[in-house]
Design a protein around this motif. Structure first.
Motif, mmCIF file in Angstrom:
data_model
loop_
_atom_site.group_PDB
_atom_site.id
_atom_site.type_symbol
_atom_site.label_atom_id
_atom_site.label_comp_id
_atom_site.label_asym_id
_atom_site.label_seq_id
_atom_site.Cartn_x
_atom_site.Cartn_y
_atom_site.Cartn_z
ATOM 1 N N ASN A 113 5.296 -4.262 -1.202
ATOM 2 C CA ASN A 113 5.436 -4.532 0.170
ATOM 3 C C ASN A 113 6.870 -4.523 0.526
ATOM 4 O O ASN A 113 7.136 -3.883 1.683
ATOM 5 C CB ASN A 113 5.119 -6.099 0.337
ATOM 6 C CG ASN A 113 5.137 -6.277 2.008
ATOM 7 O OD1 ASN A 113 4.539 -5.718 2.760
ATOM 8 N ND2 ASN A 113 5.987 -7.183 2.351
ATOM 9 N N ARG A 114 7.589 -4.497 -0.350
ATOM 10 C CA ARG A 114 9.257 -4.331 -0.243
ATOM 11 C C ARG A 114 9.809 -2.766 -0.437
ATOM 12 O O ARG A 114 10.615 -2.248 0.270
ATOM 13 C CB ARG A 114 10.183 -5.167 -1.128
ATOM 14 C CG ARG A 114 10.212 -6.690 -0.759
ATOM 15 C CD ARG A 114 10.935 -7.344 -1.640
ATOM 16 N NE ARG A 114 12.279 -7.035 -1.542
ATOM 17 C CZ ARG A 114 13.326 -7.550 -2.290
ATOM 18 N NH1 ARG A 114 12.875 -8.084 -3.465
ATOM 19 N NH2 ARG A 114 14.600 -6.892 -2.293
ATOM 20 N N ARG B 247 8.605 -0.179 -7.375
ATOM 21 C CA ARG B 247 7.421 -1.025 -6.806
ATOM 22 C C ARG B 247 6.986 -2.048 -7.628
ATOM 23 O O ARG B 247 6.537 -3.048 -7.393
ATOM 24 C CB ARG B 247 6.413 0.087 -6.310
ATOM 25 C CG ARG B 247 6.925 1.067 -5.197
ATOM 26 C CD ARG B 247 6.174 2.261 -4.965
ATOM 27 N NE ARG B 247 4.610 1.899 -4.740
ATOM 28 C CZ ARG B 247 4.304 1.426 -3.337
ATOM 29 N NH1 ARG B 247 5.029 1.284 -2.229
ATOM 30 N NH2 ARG B 247 2.902 0.986 -3.326
ATOM 31 N N GLY C 6 8.108 -5.191 -5.813
ATOM 32 C CA GLY C 6 6.744 -5.457 -5.214
ATOM 33 C C GLY C 6 6.534 -4.196 -4.153
ATOM 34 O O GLY C 6 7.596 -3.747 -3.632
ATOM 35 N N GLN D 128 13.129 -3.558 4.168
ATOM 36 C CA GLN D 128 12.198 -2.439 3.479
ATOM 37 C C GLN D 128 12.848 -1.348 2.881
ATOM 38 O O GLN D 128 13.782 -0.837 3.399
ATOM 39 C CB GLN D 128 11.256 -1.830 4.608
ATOM 40 C CG GLN D 128 10.331 -1.027 4.275
ATOM 41 C CD GLN D 128 9.772 -0.286 5.589
ATOM 42 O OE1 GLN D 128 10.254 -0.344 6.649
ATOM 43 N NE2 GLN D 128 8.366 0.511 5.376
ATOM 44 N N ALA E 224 8.462 0.966 -0.456
ATOM 45 C CA ALA E 224 7.284 1.932 -0.198
ATOM 46 C C ALA E 224 7.757 3.394 -0.500
ATOM 47 O O ALA E 224 8.994 3.673 -0.755
ATOM 48 C CB ALA E 224 7.075 1.870 1.238
ATOM 49 N N ARG F 125 9.571 0.048 9.379
ATOM 50 C CA ARG F 125 8.906 -1.021 10.196
ATOM 51 C C ARG F 125 10.046 -1.705 11.231
ATOM 52 O O ARG F 125 9.658 -2.356 11.875
ATOM 53 C CB ARG F 125 8.497 -2.139 9.226
ATOM 54 C CG ARG F 125 7.333 -1.648 8.352
ATOM 55 C CD ARG F 125 6.468 -2.779 7.587
ATOM 56 N NE ARG F 125 7.378 -3.377 6.907
ATOM 57 C CZ ARG F 125 7.286 -3.244 5.555
ATOM 58 N NH1 ARG F 125 6.409 -2.421 5.033
ATOM 59 N NH2 ARG F 125 8.136 -4.077 4.716
#
Length: 379
Positions: free
Chosen positions: A98-99, A92, A96, A72, A101, A126
């Motif tokens: 999700n990876r 992003r 992606g 992350q 942020a 996370r």
């Protein structure tokens, strides 16, 4: 007889230190790096403010890792108007959401605004291996694999990485870049071999969530300017071991003038003096320029002074070249070899000036340093 030897005696500490640093470097780089079949999940926390040299490529290097575990990449900014935000949005889109942020939060938790960004973003982290990297750092594809392998030792609470600069667009930036090779890296390797690490290097710091919690989290760093030194020192004093990873990360320096570079060097020097006054005072004995200066004063004749200084700098330049070509591999020497004596002179004057004041400037703000390294912002 003794008087004729005086110029050689006064350069002896710097000569000896150069050779000790060479031995320490050979020992460190001759040990094969650890390998681990595991690839623990990693959160890379990256506080940002403004643009750096090659910001997109710097950030993208963390997304292009040859790494099997979950990663992350979490950016932390204080303002939605920061010019670096569009670069993060591009990341992003390409790698992606999700990876990659982004947390934008202006909340201030202390005079160190970088640490405030970390505190604001940390709840979104996370994973249990937290890596903090400066925004101007670019990493090789095996960076994560190398750093996380050090955590195979359960006593290791923090892993920090050596950093270098392989390109210097101006003489001023070359002065800073050669300083990594000629001074910073040798000092770190000597400290590692002689007493073990009790500090971290801000370019790359990977810490276990458990170790971070044991010192009170990032909140424990909010009042300090040298948050990298404090993070490592507090983790060390909490009973964890600090490991040094041999995979170099790259500090991407932009073209700057000499005044800007020297102001940053003075800020670092005053911060280190406030954080570890005894060790910083003693570090002046290892600087080569005062030895050369003293040799010129105590020598009974000019030829003897010249021979002593020539001996000092023959060894100094040879050792620095070995560091650059064999260990650091930064491509700076021999191109910038002629700059080392000038850099040494400026390093000495910076060291001396660090004792003459407690005020520093950082990212447009002015601070007063307090004993122990804490800071207070000046109006």
């Amino acid at each position: 007889m003794l008087r004729s030897l005086l110029p050689f005696i006064v350069v002896l500490p710097s000569l000896a230190y150069s050779l000790i640093a060479l031995v320490c470097a050979r020992r460190f780089f001759s040990v094969p790096p650890p390998r681990s079949p595991e690839a623990p999940a990693v959160t890379i926390l990256k506080p940002v403010k403004g643009m750096d040299a090659g910001s997109y490529e710097n950030f993208a290097s963390f997304c292009r890792q040859e790494y099997a575990g979950p990663v992350q990449l979490l950016f932390a900014a204080a303002s939605a108007d920061d010019p670096v935000i569009p670069v993060i949005h591009r990341l992003r889109e390409e790698f992606g959401g999700n990876r990659v942020a982004l947390v934008i939060n202006p909340a201030i938790h202390g005079p160190n605004y970088k640490v405030s960004n970390l505190i604001n973003a940390f709840p979104q982290a996370r994973h249990d291996i937290i890596i903090v990297c400066d925004s101007d750092i670019r990493v090789p594809p095996d960076y994560l694999k190398s750093v996380t392998a050090r955590f195979s030792d359960p006593q290791v609470g923090l892993v920090t990485s050596l950093y270098r600069t392989s390109s210097a667009p101006t003489i001023a930036t070359a002065i800073e870049a050669t300083g990594f090779t000629a001074e910073m890296i040798p000092n770190v390797l000597v400290a590692l071999q002689l007493e073990g690490l009790s500090f971290a290097l801000g370019a790359s710091m990977a810490v276990r969530r458990e170790a971070l919690a044991s010192i009170g989290g990032f909140e424990a760093l909010a009042d300090y300017l040298a948050d990298d030194y404090q993070l490592g020192n507090k983790v060390h004093r909490a009973g964890w071991r600090i490991a040094l990873d041999g995979t170099f990360v790259e500090s991407m320096l932009k073209a700057e003038d000499l005044v800007t570079v020297l102001a940053r060097q003075l800020r670092w020097a005053r911060t280190m003096r406030a954080s570890r006054p005894g060790g910083y005072l003693a570090s002046g004995m290892t600087l080569p320029f005062p030895g050369a200066l003293l040799a010129a004063f105590v020598a009974p004749s000019f030829p003897q002074a010249l021979v002593a200084i020539a001996l000092l700098y023959c060894v100094r330049l040879a050792v620095t070249t070995v560091f650059s070509r064999r260990f650091v591999r930064d491509n700076l020497l021999p191109v910038w070899l002629w700059l080392i004596p000038l850099r040494d002179m400026l390093a000495f004057f910076t060291w001396a000036l660090s004792f003459l004041g407690n005020r520093v400037e950082w990212r447009g703000s002015r601070f007063r340093l307090r004993p122990g390294g804490k800071i207070e912002e000046l109006a």
